[in-house]
Design an enzyme around this catalytic site. Structure first.
Site, PDB file in Angstrom:
ATOM      1  N   ASP A   1      36.561  29.340 -57.682  1.00  0.00           N
ATOM      2  CA  ASP A   1      37.406  28.201 -58.040  1.00  0.00           C
ATOM      3  C   ASP A   1      38.288  28.552 -59.230  1.00  0.00           C
ATOM      4  OD1 ASP A   1      35.872  25.474 -56.713  1.00  0.00           O
ATOM      5  OD2 ASP A   1      34.689  27.292 -56.934  1.00  0.00           O
TER       6      ASP A   1
ATOM      7  N   ASP B   1      35.641  35.664 -59.295  1.00  0.00           N
ATOM      8  CA  ASP B   1      35.313  34.250 -59.396  1.00  0.00           C
ATOM      9  C   ASP B   1      35.946  33.546 -58.187  1.00  0.00           C
ATOM     10  OD1 ASP B   1      34.589  31.721 -60.663  1.00  0.00           O
ATOM     11  OD2 ASP B   1      36.729  31.543 -61.097  1.00  0.00           O
TER      12      ASP B   1
ATOM     13  N   ASP C   1      39.443  33.462 -63.994  1.00  0.00           N
ATOM     14  CA  ASP C   1      40.466  32.644 -64.647  1.00  0.00           C
ATOM     15  C   ASP C   1      39.978  31.945 -65.907  1.00  0.00           C
ATOM     16  OD1 ASP C   1      38.779  30.983 -62.827  1.00  0.00           O
ATOM     17  OD2 ASP C   1      39.956  29.374 -63.714  1.00  0.00           O
TER      18      ASP C   1
END
Length: 227
Positions: A11, A9, A175
């Site tokens: 951001d 991922d 995240d």
């Protein structure tokens, strides 16, 4: 965890882009004559793509009820947001600690790196180039590269197919809930990072294969199989 393909991922995993996204969001709201919000409020609206960020900002809350906004209202606001974000220098977006060194170590060790983000693809190359990462990733997918985005597994499966690497040899690293669900929906191992944008939920509650509080620890754990 003897994998070949590491799908990251963006951001909240590799970069903290909240300050720039917050500036663009508030610029949009100002243009529309609406109240602006502090960065910590906007931080809780990030992680599900630009459209939902815009809708949340327009109504001032995480949950956007059916009928609160028309498609035309959201479309108009999203275009203003895109223009504001495009015009930012990006100087407030920073890499998380040890990410730059860690990515380069993994690449040098022979792992294939890919990027799957829900951020619109038009904004991704500029950010990669700003960190000098444009040559590290063999495949880069944005939230609008396909008709669906995370938590749908299709972008992850597309990366595997494009790079001719099996799902069993791939791992999703992120995240947020979207990242973990996308990996699990693809029947792929998942590695969670606790420091990003996950609406206050501990990433470990989403049952990743493993979870880490620091990027350097994740890299060391992956690399131990190549030692």
């Amino acid at each position: 965890m003897n994998k070949q393909l590491l799908i990251f991922d963006f951001d909240g995993t590799l970069i903290d882009s909240v300050p720039d996204l917050a500036d663009a969001t508030n610029a949009m709201l100002t243009t529309l004559g609406k109240d602006t919000y502090p960065i910590e409020t906007i931080r809780n609206w990030i992680g599900n793509g630009s459209r939902l960020l815009v809708e949340r900002a327009l109504v001032g809350k995480v949950e956007v009820a059916d009928g609160e906004l028309t498609v035309e209202e959201a479309d108009h606001a999203e275009q203003i947001f895109f223009e504001a974000y495009q015009n930012l220098s990006g100087s407030k977006t920073v890499a998380y600690p040890d990410v730059d060194d860690g990515l380069k170590k993994l690449h040098a060790a022979g792992y294939t790196l890919a990027l799957v983000t829900n951020k619109p693809i038009r904004f991704v190359p500029k950010i990669l180039q700003s960190f000098g990462w444009q040559d590290l990733f063999s495949e880069v997918m944005g939230g609008d590269s396909l008709p669906v985005k995370k938590p749908d597994p299709t972008p992850l499966l597309h990366v595997c197919e494009t790079l001719n690497i099996s799902v069993e040899q791939a791992v999703m690293i992120g995240d947020s809930r979207n990242d973990m669900l996308a990996g699990q929906n693809a029947n792929m191992d998942t590695l969670g990072l606790s420091y990003g944008y996950n609406y206050g939920q501990d990433i470990r509650e989403l049952n990743p294969t493993e979870a880490f509080d620091h990027f350097a620890d994740l890299v060391a754990w992956i690399m131990k199989d190549r030692a």
